[in-house]
Design an enzyme around this catalytic site. Structure first.
Site: not given
Ligand code: NAD
Length: 329
Positions: A295, A205, A234, A263
């Protein structure tokens, strides 16, 4: 457009340069992050392009506005590092790359699970030193284990599909449920039910005020003893002090993190000759059952190609006054 790219690494430059052959922007690369002390480097640029750990607050946005910067292009999906409201109030557009390769991140989460579980990182080092012993390398079958997924957006969905392929029982929590996942056999639960049933918990999320420190002392008390926690979301989703206590008290047996709350001063840099001042990361590194990557979940050829082309397309669309499909409103 004249674009100032901050926090540039060799791979950013390589993929942006390749993609820019189709766009023709005038790009200047800065290795330094965008920070209060480097904001003046943006004089003369129409656009700035930043990454996950460039923290852009209201004061910096006001400076960018004075410097005539018109658009901030995030070359990432998450935007918790930027004051979007302040950007709007200063008439600066913000665009991002909402989807580049969800599989890249989902597959990295699985890599963390498999490495922690089957201890291939330890086996690799042992064998190189002529140690062929199997002592302390026992893992567990993923088949039939319960995997709890928090956040079932595009990355969470890709992750669920892989875990279903392993024969896991996949349960999930999200504020918006995915019908597609339900059809595939994923069951949505309350957060408390997920905490108490899961053998593995994976966080997908975004970091928001609601999800900040979602994994904390109280959450650990609801979890199964010996649970595995995976975070590629995150760093701020996990309370670092609480996770250290949970590891010390053997409440959790495995922790795999690609993101870490503090980080920004560490990740993406070679600090091998420095005295690291962050005692919490050093404590985490000291546990035999913790695996940390800095990351890198996004770091595949496919993702870098998509990040570069979407970022440059976002800038071209702004320049050509075309609807900004990836604008943060
Ligand atoms: P996305 O927007 O497609 O999905 C996020 C999901 O989280 C949605 O379904 C949303 O409804 C849900 N959500 C929002 N608030 C919530 C809550 N309070 N409780 C439960 N669920 C909740 O995003 P995504 O592309 O799937 O990415 C998710 C996260 O991954 C990003 O926000 C980013 O922080 C992280 N990310 C990390 C990397 C990395 O290299 N480590 C790369 C890309 C993204």
């Amino acid at each position: 457009m004249k674009v100032a790219v901050f926090s540039t690494k060799s791979y950013d430059r390589e993929y942006l340069e390749k993609s820019n052959a189709d766009f023709g922007h005038k790009i200047h690369y800065f290795e330094t992050p965008l920070s209060p002390t480097t904001t003046d480097l943006t004089v003369g640029f129409d656009a700035v392009c930043v990454f996950v750990n460039d923290k852009i607050d209201r004061g910096m946005i006001e400076k960018l506005s004075k410097n005539n910067v018109k658009i901030i292009a995030l070359r990432c999906a998450g935007y918790n590092n930027l004051d979007v409201k302040a950007a709007h109030e200063n008439n600066i557009k913000v665009v991002r790359v909402p989807s580049y390769s969800p599989e890249a991140v989902a597959e990295h989460a699985v890599a963390l699970i498999l490495t922690l579980n089957r201890k291939t990182h330890k086996a690799y080092n042992r064998v190189r030193e002529g140690n062929f012993s199997l002592e302390n390398l026992i893992g567990f079958n993923l088949n039939k284990r319960t995997v709890g997924v928090i956040g079932t957006g595009i990355i969470g969905i890709a992750f669920c599909k892989i875990m279903l392929g392993f024969g896991c029982q996949v349960i999930a929590y999200d504020i918006h449920e995915s019908e597609k996942l339900k059809e595939l056999g994923v069951q949505y639960k309350s957060l408390d039910e997920l905490f108490s049933a899961a053998d593995i918990i994976s966080l997908h999320c975004p970091l928001t005020p609601e999800t900040h420190h979602l994994i904390n002392k109280k959450a650990f008390s609801s979890m199964k003893k010996g649970v595995m926690i995976i975070n590629t979301g995150r760093g701020g989703l996990i309370n670092t002090d609480d996770v250290i206590q949970a590891l010390k008290h053997k409440k959790i047996d495995y922790l795999g993190i690609d993101v870490y709350e503090q980080e920004a001063d560490l990740f993406f840099n070679d600090l091998s000759e420095s005295v690291i001042q962050d005692d919490l990361i050093l404590r985490l590194i000291s546990f035999p059952n913790v695996l940390i990557t800095s990351h890198q979940a996004f770091l595949t050829k496919e993702a870098l190609t998509q990040i570069a082309s979407t970022t440059l397309q976002n800038l071209s669309d702004f320049e050509n006054e075309i609807l900004l499909v990836n604008e943060l409103k």
